[in-house]
Scaffold this motif. Structure first.
Motif, PDB file in Angstrom:
ATOM      1  N   ASP A 162       0.818  -1.212   0.000  1.00 21.94           N
ATOM      2  CA  ASP A 162       0.000   0.000   0.000  1.00 21.94           C
ATOM      3  C   ASP A 162       0.851   1.261   0.000  1.00 21.94           C
ATOM      4  O   ASP A 162       0.412   2.303  -0.498  1.00 21.94           O
ATOM      5  N   PHE A 163       2.060   1.201   0.556  1.00 17.24           N
ATOM      6  CA  PHE A 163       2.917   2.391   0.594  1.00 17.24           C
ATOM      7  C   PHE A 163       3.386   2.753  -0.809  1.00 17.24           C
ATOM      8  O   PHE A 163       3.330   3.924  -1.204  1.00 17.24           O
ATOM      9  N   THR A 164       3.834   1.782  -1.578  1.00 22.42           N
ATOM     10  CA  THR A 164       4.264   2.053  -2.951  1.00 22.42           C
ATOM     11  C   THR A 164       3.103   2.542  -3.802  1.00 22.42           C
ATOM     12  O   THR A 164       3.216   3.537  -4.532  1.00 22.42           O
ATOM     13  N   LEU A 165       1.968   1.859  -3.724  1.00 20.25           N
ATOM     14  CA  LEU A 165       0.809   2.258  -4.523  1.00 20.25           C
ATOM     15  C   LEU A 165       0.291   3.632  -4.113  1.00 20.25           C
ATOM     16  O   LEU A 165      -0.110   4.441  -4.960  1.00 20.25           O
ATOM     17  N   SER A 166       0.288   3.922  -2.814  1.00 21.48           N
ATOM     18  CA  SER A 166      -0.165   5.234  -2.341  1.00 21.48           C
ATOM     19  C   SER A 166       0.780   6.337  -2.794  1.00 21.48           C
ATOM     20  O   SER A 166       0.335   7.438  -3.153  1.00 21.48           O
ATOM     21  N   ASN A 167       2.080   6.068  -2.790  1.00 21.93           N
ATOM     22  CA  ASN A 167       3.032   7.055  -3.302  1.00 21.93           C
ATOM     23  C   ASN A 167       2.730   7.382  -4.759  1.00 21.93           C
ATOM     24  O   ASN A 167       2.762   8.548  -5.167  1.00 21.93           O
ATOM     25  N   ALA A 168       2.452   6.341  -5.544  1.00 26.77           N
ATOM     26  CA  ALA A 168       2.134   6.576  -6.960  1.00 26.77           C
ATOM     27  C   ALA A 168       0.868   7.414  -7.103  1.00 26.77           C
ATOM     28  O   ALA A 168       0.831   8.407  -7.845  1.00 26.77           O
ATOM     29  N   LEU A 169      -0.172   7.036  -6.388  1.00 22.83           N
ATOM     30  CA  LEU A 169      -1.446   7.756  -6.482  1.00 22.83           C
ATOM     31  C   LEU A 169      -1.294   9.201  -6.006  1.00 22.83           C
ATOM     32  O   LEU A 169      -1.741  10.143  -6.679  1.00 22.83           O
ATOM     33  N   ASN A 170      -0.655   9.397  -4.865  1.00 20.88           N
ATOM     34  CA  ASN A 170      -0.487  10.743  -4.321  1.00 20.88           C
ATOM     35  C   ASN A 170       0.431  11.603  -5.187  1.00 20.88           C
ATOM     36  O   ASN A 170       0.350  12.834  -5.155  1.00 20.88           O
ATOM     37  N   SER A 171       1.314  10.951  -5.967  1.00 18.53           N
ATOM     38  CA  SER A 171       2.218  11.688  -6.858  1.00 18.53           C
ATOM     39  C   SER A 171       1.553  12.079  -8.168  1.00 18.53           C
ATOM     40  O   SER A 171       2.165  12.778  -8.981  1.00 18.53           O
ATOM     41  N   PRO A 182       2.424   4.827 -22.304  1.00 21.70           N
ATOM     42  CA  PRO A 182       2.924   5.915 -21.466  1.00 21.70           C
ATOM     43  C   PRO A 182       4.274   6.408 -21.990  1.00 21.70           C
ATOM     44  O   PRO A 182       5.034   5.630 -22.601  1.00 21.70           O
ATOM     45  N   GLU A 183       4.577   7.664 -21.791  1.00 22.50           N
ATOM     46  CA  GLU A 183       5.881   8.178 -22.228  1.00 22.50           C
ATOM     47  C   GLU A 183       7.001   7.672 -21.322  1.00 22.50           C
ATOM     48  O   GLU A 183       8.100   7.355 -21.780  1.00 22.50           O
ATOM     49  N   TYR A 184       6.694   7.592 -20.015  1.00 29.42           N
ATOM     50  CA  TYR A 184       7.700   7.159 -19.049  1.00 29.42           C
ATOM     51  C   TYR A 184       7.193   5.945 -18.281  1.00 29.42           C
ATOM     52  O   TYR A 184       5.984   5.780 -18.074  1.00 29.42           O
ATOM     53  N   LEU A 185       8.129   5.120 -17.874  1.00 25.10           N
ATOM     54  CA  LEU A 185       7.810   3.958 -17.064  1.00 25.10           C
ATOM     55  C   LEU A 185       8.621   4.034 -15.775  1.00 25.10           C
ATOM     56  O   LEU A 185       9.839   4.213 -15.810  1.00 25.10           O
ATOM     57  N   MET A 186       7.925   3.940 -14.665  1.00 29.70           N
ATOM     58  CA  MET A 186       8.569   3.959 -13.355  1.00 29.70           C
ATOM     59  C   MET A 186       8.479   2.551 -12.788  1.00 29.70           C
ATOM     60  O   MET A 186       7.392   2.034 -12.538  1.00 29.70           O
ATOM     61  N   ILE A 187       9.631   1.921 -12.589  1.00 30.31           N
ATOM     62  CA  ILE A 187       9.703   0.580 -12.028  1.00 30.31           C
ATOM     63  C   ILE A 187       9.860   0.706 -10.519  1.00 30.31           C
ATOM     64  O   ILE A 187      10.766   1.384 -10.032  1.00 30.31           O
ATOM     65  N   LEU A 188       8.970   0.036  -9.770  1.00 32.56           N
ATOM     66  CA  LEU A 188       8.918   0.203  -8.321  1.00 32.56           C
ATOM     67  C   LEU A 188       8.964  -1.145  -7.623  1.00 32.56           C
ATOM     68  O   LEU A 188       8.360  -2.116  -8.073  1.00 32.56           O
ATOM     69  N   ALA A 189       9.666  -1.197  -6.502  1.00 32.79           N
ATOM     70  CA  ALA A 189       9.624  -2.373  -5.638  1.00 32.79           C
ATOM     71  C   ALA A 189       8.403  -2.251  -4.737  1.00 32.79           C
ATOM     72  O   ALA A 189       8.120  -1.183  -4.190  1.00 32.79           O
ATOM     73  N   GLY A 190       7.687  -3.363  -4.568  1.00 35.15           N
ATOM     74  CA  GLY A 190       6.451  -3.327  -3.785  1.00 35.15           C
ATOM     75  C   GLY A 190       6.608  -3.782  -2.363  1.00 35.15           C
ATOM     76  O   GLY A 190       5.613  -4.117  -1.711  1.00 35.15           O
ATOM     77  N   ASP A 191       7.851  -3.784  -1.826  1.00 32.87           N
ATOM     78  CA  ASP A 191       8.056  -4.378  -0.510  1.00 32.87           C
ATOM     79  C   ASP A 191       8.844  -3.489   0.452  1.00 32.87           C
ATOM     80  O   ASP A 191       9.536  -3.995   1.338  1.00 32.87           O
ATOM     81  N   HIS A 192       8.736  -2.157   0.282  1.00 29.21           N
ATOM     82  CA  HIS A 192       9.402  -1.237   1.190  1.00 29.21           C
ATOM     83  C   HIS A 192       8.381  -0.265   1.785  1.00 29.21           C
ATOM     84  O   HIS A 192       7.327  -0.023   1.196  1.00 29.21           O
ATOM     85  N   VAL A 193       8.721   0.297   2.936  1.00 24.73           N
ATOM     86  CA  VAL A 193       7.832   1.216   3.643  1.00 24.73           C
ATOM     87  C   VAL A 193       8.466   2.608   3.623  1.00 24.73           C
ATOM     88  O   VAL A 193       9.545   2.814   4.189  1.00 24.73           O
ATOM     89  N   TYR A 194       7.779   3.564   2.985  1.00 24.19           N
ATOM     90  CA  TYR A 194       8.309   4.920   2.856  1.00 24.19           C
ATOM     91  C   TYR A 194       7.234   5.800   2.228  1.00 24.19           C
ATOM     92  O   TYR A 194       6.232   5.306   1.716  1.00 24.19           O
ATOM     93  N   LYS A 195       7.469   7.117   2.264  1.00 17.53           N
ATOM     94  CA  LYS A 195       6.589   8.070   1.593  1.00 17.53           C
ATOM     95  C   LYS A 195       7.450   8.927   0.669  1.00 17.53           C
ATOM     96  O   LYS A 195       8.410   9.554   1.114  1.00 17.53           O
ATOM     97  N   MET A 196       7.090   8.955  -0.618  1.00 20.99           N
ATOM     98  CA  MET A 196       7.943   9.613  -1.613  1.00 20.99           C
ATOM     99  C   MET A 196       7.089  10.226  -2.711  1.00 20.99           C
ATOM    100  O   MET A 196       6.143   9.601  -3.198  1.00 20.99           O
ATOM    101  N   ASP A 197       7.456  11.446  -3.114  1.00 20.86           N
ATOM    102  CA  ASP A 197       6.798  12.126  -4.228  1.00 20.86           C
ATOM    103  C   ASP A 197       7.548  11.765  -5.505  1.00 20.86           C
ATOM    104  O   ASP A 197       8.613  12.315  -5.794  1.00 20.86           O
ATOM    105  N   TYR A 198       6.996  10.850  -6.287  1.00 20.45           N
ATOM    106  CA  TYR A 198       7.666  10.382  -7.494  1.00 20.45           C
ATOM    107  C   TYR A 198       7.766  11.468  -8.565  1.00 20.45           C
ATOM    108  O   TYR A 198       8.638  11.408  -9.436  1.00 20.45           O
TER     109      TYR A 198
END
Length: 421
Positions: A49-58, A127-143
């Motif tokens: 949820d942290f990775t997905l939420s970062n994407a959505l919030n970004s 998509p013009e850009y592709l962001m590859i993300l690991a789904g197993d870390h806990v953090y908050k980041m503005d992509y």
């Protein structure tokens, strides 16, 4: 290089591709029935949820999640909690289990292959850009900040990085950079991580986050797939090749870390061991925790279960339901028991005269009358028998449960069942 101003966020022309197929074997029995990204965290969330939420919030509105190891729990969670993205708003959310799309005997061979096997699906969205993300870390980041740096720097690949203690860096990719943050060397999971120049005791580690132009990545994946010596992995193959043959740039997590007023430091955790998982959850009980889950400006989205409020019953002198310095989720009943510095997920029932301290209790656990639990993780659905004592006799604990060198005990139902044999 001159900075460019964009009329629309770059995130709107970006797809987030989340790699969520790994087991996370160092979490031992916690991942016997679920992949690491599906492991519970923080009282109501899953790690992914942290990775997905970062994407959505970004601002990213196209997402795909590649799954493989024991994916049912993860897929069910995403179907329930992440089904609100709508194609009529140019949004998408694809779950991509390993499905032998390349050949009938080939699952995902590595992280790069997990993207390559689904490249036609990605190209369909264009998509013009592709962001590859690991789904197993806990953090908050503005992509979005990382995307802007990627475009302005003219990089072929941008790798997010975080300063990590040397003791924790051997399980990560480690890099050396020049004065302009161009990556000049990259080491995947080195046994002896090199230290950062001028900062002894720390290494500059990859967060498993990469940004590419889609068409450039497509070319690199085709090249890598044609190499019989490749392990089809970003950290072992794709990134080291690009460091030597293209322009690879590091993005510092300090430039995009999201912090509320109560968060003073940079927070990123690989909760990949029993001790790290326990500590990260217990830290949330601090008066001012390092990770603020109450930040309404950067919410952690998840499946919101329908449950009644937490309930604390009995107010007798020796039989009082209390919780101090603890997080107690909906549907919990603390019945004449004492809870201290612990985290209770949904629908946990703690019976009278029990004493719980420094405990991470996953959903639907029932703790019997008179039990004493200290420094424990109790897996989903476990039935703790009355008067069980854990955390007071190290030798006995090690004989019955999964006990770490730091004294944290992981308890699951098979371990409890063996006690009665």
């Amino acid at each position: 290089m001159a900075q460019v101003t964009y009329s629309t966020p770059i995130s709107r022309s970006t797809m987030a591709y989340v790699l969520a197929g790994g087991r996370g074997a160092r979490l031992m029995e916690l991942t016997d029935r679920r992949a690491k990204p599906a492991v519970y965290f923080g009282g109501k969330s899953r790690i992914i949820d942290f990775t997905l939420s970062n994407a959505l919030n970004s601002g990213i509105r196209r997402m795909a999640v590649a799954t493989q190891y024991k994916a049912h729990s993860l897929i069910r969670h995403m179907q329930r909690g992440w089904n609100f993205l709508r194609p009529e708003r140019n949004e998408s959310f694809d779950i991509l289990p390993a499905s032998q799309r390349v050949s009938e005997d080939q699952w995902y061979a590595g992280t790069a292959d997990a993207v390559f096997q689904n490249i036609d699906i990605i190209d369909g969205y264009a998509p013009e850009y592709l962001m590859i993300l690991a789904g197993d870390h806990v953090y908050k980041m503005d992509y979005e900040r990382m995307l802007v740096q990627h475009v302005n720097s003219g990089a072929d690949v941008t790798v997010a990085c975080v300063e990590t203690p040397i003791a924790d860096a051997s399980g990560l990719g480690v890099m050396h950079v020049d004065a302009d943050d161009r990556i000049i060397e990259f080491f995947e999971k080195p046994a002896h991580p090199p230290e950062m120049p001028g900062k002894p005791g720390f290494a500059l580690a990859s967060m498993g986050i990469y940004v590419f132009k889609r068409e450039f990545l497509h070319d690199q994946l085709r090249r890598d797939a044609a190499d019989p010596a490749s392990s089809r992995d970003f950290g072992r193959d794709i990134i080291p090749w690009l460091v030597k043959n293209a322009k690879a740039v590091a993005h510092r997590f300090t430039d995009s870390c999201v912090r509320s007023r109560g968060e003073s430091g940079v927070y990123w955790r690989d909760v990949g061991t029993i001790d790290a998982y326990w500590e990260s959850n217990i830290d949330l009980t601090d008066v001012v925790p390092s990770l603020d889950l109450y930040d309404q400006d950067w919410p952690i989205w998840s499946y919101a279960e329908i449950s009644p409020p937490a309930k604390f019953v009995f107010d007798d002198e020796e039989r009082c339901g209390t919780a101090r310095s603890s997080l107690v989720s909906g549907g919990c009943i603390v019945s004449g028991a004492r809870i201290r510095r612990s985290l209770l997920f949904t629908r946990v029932h703690v019976h009278s005269f029990s004493d719980i301290e420094n405990a991470v209790i996953l959903p639907e656990v029932d703790i019997g009358r008179g039990a004493r639990l200290k420094n424990v993780i109790v897996d989903h659905g476990v039935r703790i028998p009355p008067d069980l004592v854990v955390g007071e006799d190290p030798e006995l604990d090690a004989a019955r449960f999964r006990r770490t060198d730091r004294g944290v005990c992981l308890i699951n139902q098979p371990m409890i069942d063996r006690l009665s044999r």
